[in-house]
Design a protein around this motif. Structure first.
Motif, short mmCIF file in Angstrom:
data_model
loop_
_atom_site.label_atom_id
_atom_site.label_comp_id
_atom_site.label_asym_id
_atom_site.label_seq_id
_atom_site.Cartn_x
_atom_site.Cartn_y
_atom_site.Cartn_z
N ASP A 1 0.82 -1.22 0.00
CA ASP A 1 0.00 0.00 0.00
C ASP A 1 0.85 1.26 0.00
OD1 ASP A 1 -2.31 -1.59 0.20
OD2 ASP A 1 -2.26 -1.52 2.40
N ILE A 2 2.07 1.15 0.52
CA ILE A 2 2.92 2.34 0.63
C ILE A 2 4.27 2.17 -0.06
CG2 ILE A 2 1.80 3.13 2.76
CD1 ILE A 2 4.33 2.03 4.25
N SER A 3 4.33 1.25 -1.01
CA SER A 3 5.60 0.98 -1.68
C SER A 3 6.13 2.21 -2.43
CB SER A 3 5.44 -0.18 -2.66
OG SER A 3 4.49 0.14 -3.66
N HIS A 4 5.28 3.17 -2.70
CA HIS A 4 5.65 4.37 -3.44
C HIS A 4 6.12 5.53 -2.55
CE1 HIS A 4 1.56 4.92 -2.05
NE2 HIS A 4 1.71 6.23 -2.22
N VAL A 5 6.03 5.40 -1.24
CA VAL A 5 6.35 6.54 -0.36
C VAL A 5 7.83 6.52 0.04
CG1 VAL A 5 3.98 6.60 0.53
CG2 VAL A 5 5.76 5.45 1.85
N ASP A 6 8.35 7.71 0.28
CA ASP A 6 9.73 7.80 0.77
C ASP A 6 9.79 8.38 2.18
OD1 ASP A 6 9.13 10.40 0.12
OD2 ASP A 6 10.71 10.62 -1.36
N MET A 7 8.61 8.73 2.73
CA MET A 7 8.57 9.25 4.10
C MET A 7 7.21 8.94 4.73
SD MET A 7 9.31 13.11 5.47
CE MET A 7 11.04 12.99 5.04
N ILE A 8 7.26 8.53 5.99
CA ILE A 8 6.06 8.33 6.79
C ILE A 8 6.15 9.32 7.95
CG2 ILE A 8 4.78 6.74 8.28
CD1 ILE A 8 6.05 4.42 6.64
N ILE A 9 5.16 10.20 8.05
CA ILE A 9 5.11 11.18 9.14
C ILE A 9 3.90 10.83 9.99
CG2 ILE A 9 4.89 13.61 9.74
CD1 ILE A 9 6.11 14.22 6.97
#
Length: 115
Positions: free
Chosen positions: A29-37
């Protein structure tokens, strides 16, 4: 991700809404993100942070607020979060930053974790 319907409306206007329950979120679901805030509920921030670490793509930065007491090594024995911080990041004590916020907390010291 946001669990509260009223806050979901705000998230939808500011970013791509992925889902309402972070614990149902999977790596794909988040394979495209480079940051989790994150600003998880302080009562189970540890569980949120560990889940974020487990599903984060390679190279993803995780930034999370928490109750500083959870990561203050002088108060608790070393745990998984302490090891993650020691091996992969850092922590800061931001103080009582929510004292005059619209949504306050009982925590008097707020921690910021970066992994």
């Amino acid at each position: 991700m946001e669990i509260h319907p009223d806050l979901q409306k705000i998230v939808r206007t500011k970013s791509r809404f992925i889902g309402s329950d972070f614990f149902n979120c999977k790596s794909e679901d988040i394979s495209h993100v480079d940051m989790i805030i994150m600003n998880p509920p302080f009562s189970n921030a540890r569980k949120h942070i560990l889940h974020a670490w487990a599903i984060a793509p390679e190279g993803c930065t995780i930034i999370s607020l928490c109750n500083y007491a959870m990561i203050d090594n002088s108060r608790y024995s070393q745990n998984e979060i302490d090891v993650l911080i020691s091996d992969h990041g850092d922590k800061d004590n931001l103080g009582n930053v929510f004292s005059e916020a619209e949504r306050t907390t009982n925590a008097t010291e707020i921690g910021l974790i970066k992994l």
